[in-house]
Design an enzyme around this catalytic site. Structure first.
Site, PDB file in Angstrom:
ATOM      1  N   ARG A 295       0.839  -1.210   0.000  1.00 54.03           N
ATOM      2  CA  ARG A 295       0.000   0.000   0.000  1.00 54.03           C
ATOM      3  C   ARG A 295       0.863   1.246   0.000  1.00 54.03           C
ATOM      4  O   ARG A 295       1.851   1.322   0.725  1.00 54.03           O
ATOM      5  CB  ARG A 295      -0.910  -0.004   1.239  1.00 54.03           C
ATOM      6  N   ARG A 310       2.231   0.701  10.301  1.00 52.08           N
ATOM      7  CA  ARG A 310       1.829   1.188   8.983  1.00 52.08           C
ATOM      8  C   ARG A 310       2.996   1.080   8.018  1.00 52.08           C
ATOM      9  O   ARG A 310       3.867   1.922   7.971  1.00 52.08           O
ATOM     10  CB  ARG A 310       1.341   2.643   9.094  1.00 52.08           C
ATOM     11  N   GLU A 382      -6.505  -1.433  15.131  1.00 47.53           N
ATOM     12  CA  GLU A 382      -7.133  -2.330  14.162  1.00 47.53           C
ATOM     13  C   GLU A 382      -6.199  -3.471  13.749  1.00 47.53           C
ATOM     14  O   GLU A 382      -5.026  -3.251  13.422  1.00 47.53           O
ATOM     15  CB  GLU A 382      -7.519  -1.533  12.908  1.00 47.53           C
ATOM     16  N   SER A 385     -10.500  -6.386   9.641  1.00 45.90           N
ATOM     17  CA  SER A 385     -11.652  -5.641   9.183  1.00 45.90           C
ATOM     18  C   SER A 385     -12.516  -6.636   8.420  1.00 45.90           C
ATOM     19  O   SER A 385     -12.062  -7.235   7.453  1.00 45.90           O
ATOM     20  CB  SER A 385     -11.153  -4.530   8.260  1.00 45.90           C
ATOM     21  N   ARG A 424       0.858  -6.824  12.287  1.00 47.29           N
ATOM     22  CA  ARG A 424       0.269  -6.185  13.474  1.00 47.29           C
ATOM     23  C   ARG A 424       0.070  -7.190  14.603  1.00 47.29           C
ATOM     24  O   ARG A 424       0.088  -6.822  15.782  1.00 47.29           O
ATOM     25  CB  ARG A 424      -1.052  -5.508  13.120  1.00 47.29           C
TER      26      ARG A 424
END
Length: 460
Positions: A295, A310, A382, A385, A424
């Site tokens: 990303r 991130r 998070e 999802s 994560r």
RNA sequence: GGAGAGGUAGCGAAGUGGCCGUAACGCGCCCGACUCGAAAUCGGGUUACGGGCUUAUCCCCCGUACGUGGGUUCAAAUCCCACCCUCUCCGCCA
């Protein structure tokens, strides 16, 4: 077993689109709202307008209906002319076979063909505009989705586990990882740039163990079929799952090609069945895959600049489900539970929140986020999802199923969720299992994957 | 990277400008006949999407689709151009 008391109410038929054939029929809803999804816009503009308003979308429905009216006009005229031409073609052929001339007919058909060309040119312009409009409409939130403006309005659905009490100041994972010699951000910056990491030794092994553990649970216990898909996909696939055309900036594109690095395994997995008509008995189809995700993180400058949270590249185990429209809501609950199991087995405290209308993804009808507790940050972050897209992606990607009785094809419902984001999860293990002496205890469920290793000790 | 072959219904495959795209032929699948039942055999059926009509997902009428996109023509599966994919051989490569 799982608490399945959560049962969202009736779904609203989806509004969506579709790259090549934007006018496909929507699946039948339980009630009597059987209609084309375009007719949803035409007949119930107030419903759509309200839904768009809830998502703060400024799209103008009148603009769309004007386009659509013009499209029908053009279509009808050109189809009538084509019918005439087809008939004349037969007559010309017949005349020629019988040795006659058809000069007059030929001349008229020349005019007709010219007219058809003009009409079709305008038609394709209109259709392009119409498709562009449709492609930029977000999905309609399910009626059970709470109203809200931002992430601050997401209600907590449930929590699991107790927030651990430390008798020392818990470190952040990047500090701990560096101290234990497992994470090296400086060298990653040298090799590539910012937002990359090198894991080495125990950290690399631990991440591999986490991924294996996740895959084993999802495949052996939850029945997902393991897939190893391409990590590079074409633009048609990204359009099907709705990353394109709106979110091109979030993607890494390979120069001079139509290829992109996948931002999530959702893209290759959902597109497995693009432009396919499945049979009712095939459903549900459930896939999982461990892949890297890439990303660009455009627009997140300054956020989470330290550590693994991130990154431009991270590993994720993704779950994707193709469901019968009547069963997609219970499937969302099931999918979420499948993700939660991983955290439970790892003994990591978490909470599940429902994304409000203002915080939902573009194609989502409803999303639950799972957030894991990070003692170093003193925050829930998070880690998964889980989304029901209803027929939104299926319409764009042309994924249908044929029901046995009606023999009619309808769009499937697609769902996906992380089960889990591996990087994560490593962060969460580091921060939750750190010891006062700076060492790390390995969670029990991972030890079989690490030849019984129990600790990571601070190097002397 | 070089040379060649190919892409048409669920599968195989015929068709080289109009008489062939609800598409020959074969297989599969569905229904029926025969049979105690089955096999075999025989008969019938079996694309998707869009527009119109419609309470309607039936019927009917029209249109579109032969890998994709353009072009030539009154008319394209068929002729021309570009691209994509598959297969075979050669080269290179983990």
């Amino acid at each position: 077993m799982f608490d399945t008391s959560l049962r969202p109410g009736r779904p609203i038929p989806g509004l969506g689109f579709f790259p090549e054939k934007p006018y496909a029929k929507a699946p039948r809803d339980e009630g009597d709202m059987t209609m084309l999804d375009l007719k949803l816009v035409q007949k119930h503009p107030e419903l759509v307008r309200e839904a768009l308003a809830r998502r703060a979308s400024s799209l103008d429905i009148a603009e769309f209906t004007a386009l659509d009216d013009r499209r029908r006009e053009l279509l009808q005229e050109s189809e009538a002319l084509k019918a005439e031409r087809n008939k004349a073609s037969g007559d010309i052929a017949k005349a020629k076979r019988e040795g006659g001339e058809a000069t007059e007919l030929l001349a008229r058909m020349a005019t007709v063909s010219d007219r058809i060309k003009v009409l079709e040119a305008e038609l394709s312009t209109i259709e392009e505009a119409e498709t562009a409009w449709l492609m930029s409409v977000p999905n309609i939130p399910h009626q059970s989705v709470p109203l809200g403006q931002s992430e601050h309005d997401n209600p907590v659905l449930r929590t699991w586990g107790d927030i651990p009490a430390f008798n020392f100041e818990p470190k952040e994972h990047w500090e701990l990882g560096a101290a234990l010699g497992g994470l090296d951000f400086e060298r990653a910056a040298k090799i590539t740039g910012s937002r990359f990491a090198v894991s080495l030794g125990w950290a690399a092994r631990l991440e591999r163990a986490l991924a294996s553990f996740m895959l084993d649970v999802q495949t052996r216990e939850h029945g997902y079929v393991e897939v190893l898909p391409p990590y590079i996909v074409n633009s048609a696939s990204l359009t099907g799952t709705s990353q394109l055309p709106k979110f091109a900036d979030d993607l890494f594109k390979l120069a001079g090609t139509d290829y992109y690095l996948i931002p999530t395994a959702e893209v290759p997995l959902t597109n497995m069945h693009r432009d396919e008509t499945l049979t009712e008995d095939d459903l549900p189809i459930t896939y999982c895959a461990l892949t890297p995700c890439f990303r660009s993180e455009a627009g997140s400058y300054g956020k989470d600049t330290k550590g693994l949270i991130r990154q431009h590249q991270f590993h994720k185990v993704e779950l994707v489900r193709f469901e019968h429209p009547e069963r997609s809501w219970e499937a969302l609950d099931l999918l979420t539970r499948h993700a939660e199991v991983i955290l439970q087995r790892l003994g990591l405290p978490y909470r599940v929140i429902t994304l409000c209308t203002g915080d939902m993804g573009f194609g989502s009808a409803k999303t639950y986020d799972i957030e894991v507790w990070l003692p170093g940050q003193q925050k829930f972050r998070e880690i998964s999802s889980c989304t029901n897209f209803e027929d939104f992606q299926a319409r764009r990607a042309g994924i249908r199923f044929k029901s046995k009785q009606s023999k009619k094809s309808a769009l499937v419902h697609t769902l996906n969720g992380s089960g889990l984001a591996v990087g994560r999860t490593l962060v969460a293990v580091l921060e939750n299992y750190q010891q006062a002496d700076g060492s790390l205890v390995i969670p029990e469920v991972l030890r079989p994957y690490l030849h019984g290793e129990e600790h990571v000790i601070l190097p002397v």
